[in-house]
Enzyme design. Structure first.
Site, PDB file in Angstrom:
ATOM      1  N   THR A 123       0.812  -1.208  -0.034  1.00 55.35           N
ATOM      2  CA  THR A 123      -0.191  -0.014  -0.202  1.00 55.35           C
ATOM      3  C   THR A 123       0.971   1.217  -0.021  1.00 55.35           C
ATOM      4  OG1 THR A 123      -1.459   1.352   1.403  1.00 55.35           O
ATOM      5  CG2 THR A 123      -0.212  -0.159   2.452  1.00 55.35           C
ATOM      6  N   ASP A 169      -0.072   4.102   0.973  1.00 57.53           N
ATOM      7  CA  ASP A 169      -0.505   4.925   2.088  1.00 57.53           C
ATOM      8  C   ASP A 169       0.477   4.525   3.261  1.00 57.53           C
ATOM      9  OD1 ASP A 169      -2.482   6.128   0.763  1.00 57.53           O
ATOM     10  OD2 ASP A 169      -3.822   4.835   1.180  1.00 57.53           O
ATOM     11  N   GLN A 216       1.558   9.645  -8.584  1.00 58.03           N
ATOM     12  CA  GLN A 216       2.588   9.123  -7.311  1.00 58.03           C
ATOM     13  C   GLN A 216       2.716   7.778  -7.101  1.00 58.03           C
ATOM     14  OE1 GLN A 216       0.728  10.929  -3.476  1.00 58.03           O
ATOM     15  NE2 GLN A 216      -0.758  10.946  -5.360  1.00 58.03           N
TER      16      GLN A 216
END
Lengths: 421, 421
Positions: free
Chosen positions: B141, B143, B298
């Site tokens: 991930t 994040d 990104q």
């Protein structure tokens, strides 16, 4: 004693404008019999008017060499054009005062079409004000809209960044399309010219890989036709990548961002074509949409510069100095293409009159008839410009860029009061 | 005869999720005594339910090796979670049917916290439905919000991209600030966790170089305080870079993009914190603003992947297979940090129960007291994660990424009718 040299940068900066600065400075230092000291004006022509001149003798050789791989404008830039000599004579008197005070005999101005107008005005000082100055322009612009040149230093690197991230993001959206995002919209720079949008097509490895619609600044946007094509593509391929010029205009010739000016993001300066399109696609088709706005990221992306672009940027700076050595004034170096494949080029020169304040858009024949893609000729033209890599050095996982000390020369003149007039 | 292996990817993809796939596939092939054939489900668990299984024997070794440097999810991904066995028993019956039809004894599921819940549910099939399957999760991930691990594969590369482009764009705005843009705002991903926003601080070479305000998903946005600090910074340094989490929330705890939902860009899914902030700054301070939204760029930016991230992604895939070889099921590999400097790490394992559906935000002590920057401990934690470069090969100026053939195994079962239930 030989005269001193003054270099300055103007307009929007690029990933390689400092490479041109490096070319100017290192080449000047090779001709000590012709040139005296070399200064850089802070923030372009504004720094000349303000007598804010950076002393390049206080910068190390390593810093000057490092400019070749450093993005941004190391000496600052400006959004300021000289007025006309008849309406703003005080600006010209001031320029001559500053030149004389620091014995400046050579002026190199690095910028786009607007900056070339300033370089030209400075060149004319020699005749019109009887002060012996040679002024040479050095080309740059990511928009690729300078006249007379095969390409503008700065464009190739921005184009390479755009093509690369469009290829990457399209692989992302392709992965997600079955149960998630089906449309990815990316806004690229180009107020009047669609060159950067065109570069996105280089991301395609084959036709429709990835499937893509390009919205050029030069082609009036037709919402109905666009949505129809988008739906057709999604039906056929499962997803679609949309690349839009910030300068996209409606059928009425107005910028999309202005046409919708009752809405929130109607600031032309603020960009925002991508979110407008995203809302349109979402509302009219129901497809899940993601959107990106590359903005400064694309023009500063030195980490993925085109090696050719860096070489041409450096050569443009170096050749500008050579022109001065040969006694020229009022010229700008241009890139001349000798052959497509292999790409062979040389540097020629054109009088500043031929490039000052002239913008050259994408030729219509470089756009496919339907208006959403690029022609084979355009692809042939663009492909070599992004070729080769020129990685900066890294430190702690990040590109290691140089910063100048930026110490100013001692001022010899009183402050200039009317520089903002 | 040894059982077959099924691999699948789920959730938002990353620049290195295929590197984990490469780690899984190449390691499976090293244990022919344990594993039979290896398949990949198309579009995650959805492809299992639909019996859409890609035959990896028809992919060349070069393609499999090329996955290590290819972004996106080569086998597709999905936004779909398994229901609970008691409410959706048909899903589990179907899974067992598909596993049995293709003699699948091992399941590797590559994803984030939500996907680990699916991996866990599959692991429980062994006991609850008496079908012998081993299920191992593979973390990913961007994040960085997975629990129990030092970092999540995918984060380091996205972080490196963000820190790099923020460093580059900040040099651009610094050049332009005297007569142009003074504020550059960049929106980064992170719905609930500010890890990616925090990574932007790595762009700083020293305090205030560049001057930066970070708006974290974890810190309620205070407009008055933000604008006051912004003005102070611009007064002191001439410009300011603002990095904002897409998940930025107001003092009421609502997303900024939702709080202003009467406005045009109020679609949470559509992002748009950057343009909201840009309008605010422009209207309240008058400064010229530029803004960018990085979005998929990104998380797909394989061209500037962190070498460490690629290595960890590959290792996570390889170790997941090793766990299966050792007879484990219901685990996920985690990265364990042994030392900050030099950064030393190993791979450990945790039961899927400890990571399934758990999100781990940025710890408060990683954010400076004022709420706009990162602490020294955070910097120490993040710095090694972006270290090292791992350039993909280039062809014609662009990264050369592989595409799988993706031929499906012949189906042995009737279609599954309720997969969308």
């Amino acid at each position: 004693m030989p005269n001193n040299v003054l270099y300055a940068q103007s307009g929007g900066v690029t990933a390689v404008i400092n490479a041109s600065a490096c070319g100017v400075i290192q080449t000047v230092r090779r001709y000590p019999e012709t040139f005296g000291r070399i200064f850089a004006a802070r923030d372009g022509i504004l720094g000349v008017l303000k007598e804010e001149l950076i002393d390049l003798e206080r910068e190390s050789d390593a810093t000057i060499a490092g400019l070749r791989h450093t993005p941004g404008g190391a000496f600052g830039s400006c959004r300021f054009d000289l007025g006309n000599p008849d309406t703003h004579p005080e600006q010209y008197r001031r320029l001559v005062e500053v030149f004389r005070a620091h014995d400046v005999g050579y002026f190199f101005y690095n910028g786009g079409g607007g900056s070339m107008d300033t370089a030209l005005k400075v060149a004319r000082i020699a005749d019109e004000m009887d002060y012996p100055i040679r002024s040479i322009g050095v080309p740059k612009t990511i928009d690729n809209d300078l006249a007379c040149t095969d390409t503008s230093p700065g464009f190739g690197s921005a184009a390479k960044f755009i093509a690369t991230v469009v290829r990457e993001a399209s692989m992302d959206v392709e992965s997600m399309a079955s149960s998630g995002t089906k449309v990815f919209i990316m806004e690229v720079m180009g107020r009047h010219a669609g060159w950067l949008a065109a570069a996105a097509a280089l991301a395609q490895q084959a036709e429709n890989t990835p499937p893509m619609l390009i919205l050029f600044a030069e082609i009036p946007f037709n919402q109905e036709d666009f949505l129809k094509r988008l739906n057709t593509i999604i039906k056929a391929h499962g997803y679609c990548v949309v690349v839009a010029s910030e300068g996209l205009k409606g059928p009425d010739g107005k910028l999309l961002t202005v046409a919708q000016e009752h809405e929130v993001f109607a600031y032309t300066q603020l960009g925002g074509v991508a979110p407008i399109l995203a809302r349109m696609v979402k509302e009219e088709t129901g497809h899940k949409v993601h959107w990106a706005v590359a903005d400064y990221i694309q023009r500063a992306a030195r980490h993925i510069a085109s090696r050719l672009d860096v070489e041409q940027a450096y050569a443009a700076g170096a050749m500008a100095v050579r022109f001065a050595v040969e006694g020229h004034t009022g010229f700008m170096p241009v890139i001349k293409r000798l052959c497509d494949e292999p790409y062979l080029w040389t540097v020629d020169r054109v009088p500043l009159e031929q490039v000052a304040d002239i913008e050259q858009g994408l030729p219509r024949e470089y756009i496919t008839e339907d208006g959403y893609g690029i022609s084979a000729a355009c692809r042939r033209h663009l492909a070599p410009l992004i070729d080769g890599e020129d990685y900066p050095p890294y430190e702690n996982g990040l590109p290691s860029y140089v910063r100048i000390r930026g110490e100013l020369l001692e001022k010899k003149l009183p402050a200039f009061e009317s520089e903002s007039s």
